[in-house]
Design a protein around this motif. Structure first.
Motif: not given
Length: 256
Positions: A87-92, A99-103
């Protein structure tokens, strides 16, 4: 040729008498009103329960749908990056929750992205309070960044200070009603723990519309590197969420 007997006045009179006799068994106006009154009382007693059950079923259906949208978005991101289950791929590399919301929004078809500085009305209305599911009469607040889903549900995105990496953090120790606890010497009691949260996602199946209760129409998910599940605090309705996902019923706060 056989002749048919004619209809006589005497025979007609007998029919009239019989008709009048039948009329004696009809309901009177008073009886009709009493019956309608009883029906009204029964309806008044049962209708609220029927409406509540319908609304709960509607919420349960939307919860399952919105949760599915979130998990599918994570799966798509992981598949694209070649890191299934991470799951960290969206937070890296994310510096802010925006930034997370855009990802995440890239993997939600038909979603409307609301960043923290969004000016359109749809996004500006997404700032409100939600009753906690376990702290009596206490509220949490939600605000963008958020993503408005195609069914008008909303997911709010936060970024943990841990950013998916083990980190020692501390916080205030609260009682079951959410009040600060104190040590014997009068100093505030604190807790310390090592956590690796990536962030939290709050689901509100009907957006800013009431009742705005965690566990009823709003639910919280804590995202960690290898799974998404209940948070460290039982205030965001996670028990209710996972009851729904396993075929159970809503479990929400009824103390207010």
């Amino acid at each position: 040729m056989k002749r048919l007997k004619g209809f006589t006045l005497a025979q007609g009179a007998r029919h009239v008498v019989r008709f009048n006799n039948i009329r004696r068994f009809a309901f009177t106006l008073a009886e009709v009103l009493i019956t309608l009154g009883i029906i009204g009382i029964v309806a008044a007693m049962t209708l609220p329960s029927l409406v509540a059950n319908y609304k709960e079923k509607e919420v349960i259906t939307k919860v399952k749908k919105d949760y599915s949208i979130i998990t599918q978005a994570f799966w798509l991101a992981q598949a694209e990056a070649g890191v299934p289950g991470d799951n960290s791929i969206l937070y890296t590399g994310a510096e802010t929750a925006d930034d997370v919301a855009e990802n995440l929004s890239k993997y939600i078809s038909g979603g409307h992205l609301c960043l923290s500085n969004s000016k359109d009305k749809l996004c500006k209305d997404l700032k409100y309070k939600i009753l906690y599911s376990s702290y009596k009469n206490k509220y949490g607040s939600v605000k963008p960044p958020a993503i408005v889903l195609p069914d008008n549900g909303v997911i709010f995105i936060t970024l943990s200070e841990c950013k998916c990496v083990d980190k020692l953090i501390t916080g205030a120790l609260l009682d079951e009603d959410g009040n600060q606890q104190y040590n014997a010497d009068g100093t505030p009691a604190m807790w310390t723990d090592t956590r690796n949260n990536c962030g939290d996602i709050y689901i509100d199946v009907n957006g800013a519309k009431r009742p705005n209760k965690f566990g009823y129409d709003a639910f919280g998910l804590t995202i960690r590197t290898n799974y998404m599940g209940k948070g460290n605090w039982n205030v965001y309705g996670a028990d209710s969420l996972f009851s729904i996902l396993t075929g159970g019923e809503l479990k929400y706060n009824t103390n207010k």
